[in-house]
Write an enzyme that holds these catalytic residues in place. Sequence first.
Site, PDB file in Angstrom:
ATOM      1  N   GLU A 122       0.862  -1.180   0.000  1.00 27.05           N
ATOM      2  CA  GLU A 122       0.000   0.000   0.000  1.00 27.05           C
ATOM      3  C   GLU A 122       0.897   1.229   0.000  1.00 27.05           C
ATOM      4  O   GLU A 122       1.752   1.390   0.873  1.00 27.05           O
ATOM      5  CB  GLU A 122      -0.945   0.024   1.191  1.00 27.05           C
ATOM      6  CG  GLU A 122      -1.886   1.228   1.141  1.00 27.05           C
ATOM      7  CD  GLU A 122      -3.036   1.162   2.135  1.00 27.05           C
ATOM      8  OE1 GLU A 122      -3.547   2.239   2.497  1.00 27.05           O
ATOM      9  OE2 GLU A 122      -3.417   0.041   2.549  1.00 27.05           O
TER      10      GLU A 122
ATOM     11  N   GLU B 132       5.220   4.961   3.445  1.00 24.68           N
ATOM     12  CA  GLU B 132       4.715   6.240   3.956  1.00 24.68           C
ATOM     13  C   GLU B 132       5.884   7.089   4.455  1.00 24.68           C
ATOM     14  O   GLU B 132       6.463   6.791   5.497  1.00 24.68           O
ATOM     15  CB  GLU B 132       3.712   5.992   5.084  1.00 24.68           C
ATOM     16  CG  GLU B 132       3.154   7.246   5.717  1.00 24.68           C
ATOM     17  CD  GLU B 132       2.452   8.134   4.713  1.00 24.68           C
ATOM     18  OE1 GLU B 132       3.007   9.206   4.415  1.00 24.68           O
ATOM     19  OE2 GLU B 132       1.371   7.757   4.221  1.00 24.68           O
TER      20      GLU B 132
ATOM     21  N   ASP C 244      10.301   6.846  -0.591  1.00 25.11           N
ATOM     22  CA  ASP C 244       9.539   6.979  -1.822  1.00 25.11           C
ATOM     23  C   ASP C 244       9.221   5.600  -2.394  1.00 25.11           C
ATOM     24  O   ASP C 244      10.119   4.774  -2.586  1.00 25.11           O
ATOM     25  CB  ASP C 244      10.353   7.803  -2.822  1.00 25.11           C
ATOM     26  CG  ASP C 244       9.621   8.037  -4.124  1.00 25.11           C
ATOM     27  OD1 ASP C 244       8.392   7.859  -4.157  1.00 25.11           O
ATOM     28  OD2 ASP C 244      10.274   8.400  -5.114  1.00 25.11           O
TER      29      ASP C 244
ATOM     30  N   ASP D 187      -2.190  12.065  -2.836  1.00 29.12           N
ATOM     31  CA  ASP D 187      -2.169  13.507  -3.059  1.00 29.12           C
ATOM     32  C   ASP D 187      -2.398  13.768  -4.549  1.00 29.12           C
ATOM     33  O   ASP D 187      -1.646  13.276  -5.388  1.00 29.12           O
ATOM     34  CB  ASP D 187      -0.818  14.077  -2.623  1.00 29.12           C
ATOM     35  CG  ASP D 187      -0.811  15.598  -2.551  1.00 29.12           C
ATOM     36  OD1 ASP D 187      -1.496  16.234  -3.385  1.00 29.12           O
ATOM     37  OD2 ASP D 187      -0.132  16.146  -1.669  1.00 29.12           O
TER      38      ASP D 187
ATOM     39  N   LYS E  89      -2.497  21.401  -9.132  1.00 26.61           N
ATOM     40  CA  LYS E  89      -1.983  22.445 -10.013  1.00 26.61           C
ATOM     41  C   LYS E  89      -1.245  21.829 -11.195  1.00 26.61           C
ATOM     42  O   LYS E  89      -0.465  20.899 -11.043  1.00 26.61           O
ATOM     43  CB  LYS E  89      -1.055  23.379  -9.243  1.00 26.61           C
ATOM     44  CG  LYS E  89      -1.764  24.184  -8.161  1.00 26.61           C
ATOM     45  CD  LYS E  89      -0.807  25.122  -7.459  1.00 26.61           C
ATOM     46  CE  LYS E  89      -1.537  25.921  -6.377  1.00 26.61           C
ATOM     47  NZ  LYS E  89      -0.616  26.846  -5.658  1.00 26.61           N
TER      48      LYS E  89
ATOM     49  N   ASP F 176     -11.258  10.708  -4.725  1.00 26.04           N
ATOM     50  CA  ASP F 176     -12.475  11.497  -4.887  1.00 26.04           C
ATOM     51  C   ASP F 176     -12.207  12.723  -5.764  1.00 26.04           C
ATOM     52  O   ASP F 176     -13.056  13.610  -5.858  1.00 26.04           O
ATOM     53  CB  ASP F 176     -13.006  11.946  -3.521  1.00 26.04           C
ATOM     54  CG  ASP F 176     -12.007  12.818  -2.775  1.00 26.04           C
ATOM     55  OD1 ASP F 176     -10.839  12.410  -2.663  1.00 26.04           O
ATOM     56  OD2 ASP F 176     -12.396  13.901  -2.301  1.00 26.04           O
TER      57      ASP F 176
END
Length: 257
Positions: free
Chosen positions: A84, A109, A136, A158, A162, A194
Amino acid sequence: MTVVVSDHQNPRPPGDDAAPLGRTGNRDRPPGSFFGRRKGHRLRPHQNDLVAQLLPRLGFDPARIGPSGPAALFDPPVDETRIEIGFGGGEHLVAEALAFPRAGFIGCEPYVNGMAKILVQIEAHAIRNIRLFAGDASQLLACLPPASLARIDLIHPDPWPKRRHWKRRFVQDATVAEMARVLRPEGEFRFVSDIDDYCAWTLTHLARSPDFLWLAERSADWQDPWSGYTMTRYGRKAMREGRRAAYLRFRRERTAV
């Protein structure tokens, strides 16, 4: 969520108008790159103790993973390994590890507070089938042998909304190719977001890869969570605020090389 899906086998994803690609001059995520904060709120004393004592026992150096693959990280032995990427507070990862004790789970993470939260849960539930990497995920994938993973989950990443930051998104042509390399045939990449634009971006990138098939035959296949899915804290917040997520599953085809 406004992702358009037709109700037939292997529906086509939105076109480039929905998710413009390649206009930043950099399609692929730079190897070993990480964008964002690594630490936020101050940790509680017990969390600090766990980061200092438990994390080193569960962490590992990807460069030391040998030909036997990531399964060798686990004791007792596991039947398969899943990853994950960006597990946040760890709600989904912990639930998966408890539900599938014969599988090994690697959580990636770089955010220290997320690591501290999952360490508390690992200790509380005496979980033995989770290993952690505080770096990473693209660096980890690069160190894995071919066909060594059963599944890769990317849940509410994330979105870097932009346009000048699109190159920072995890889903890029290079990472799609790397996921195809490390997933075993019939393995899956699962993506939840979402954010309409990131869903369209992901569909477009996966659609142009010959190595993946989108597992959606009807709208319910992407509008509803898959069976056994554990909602994260962020996911619950999005629902309260009226944002509907898409749940995308892609199968690694046997013809991939």
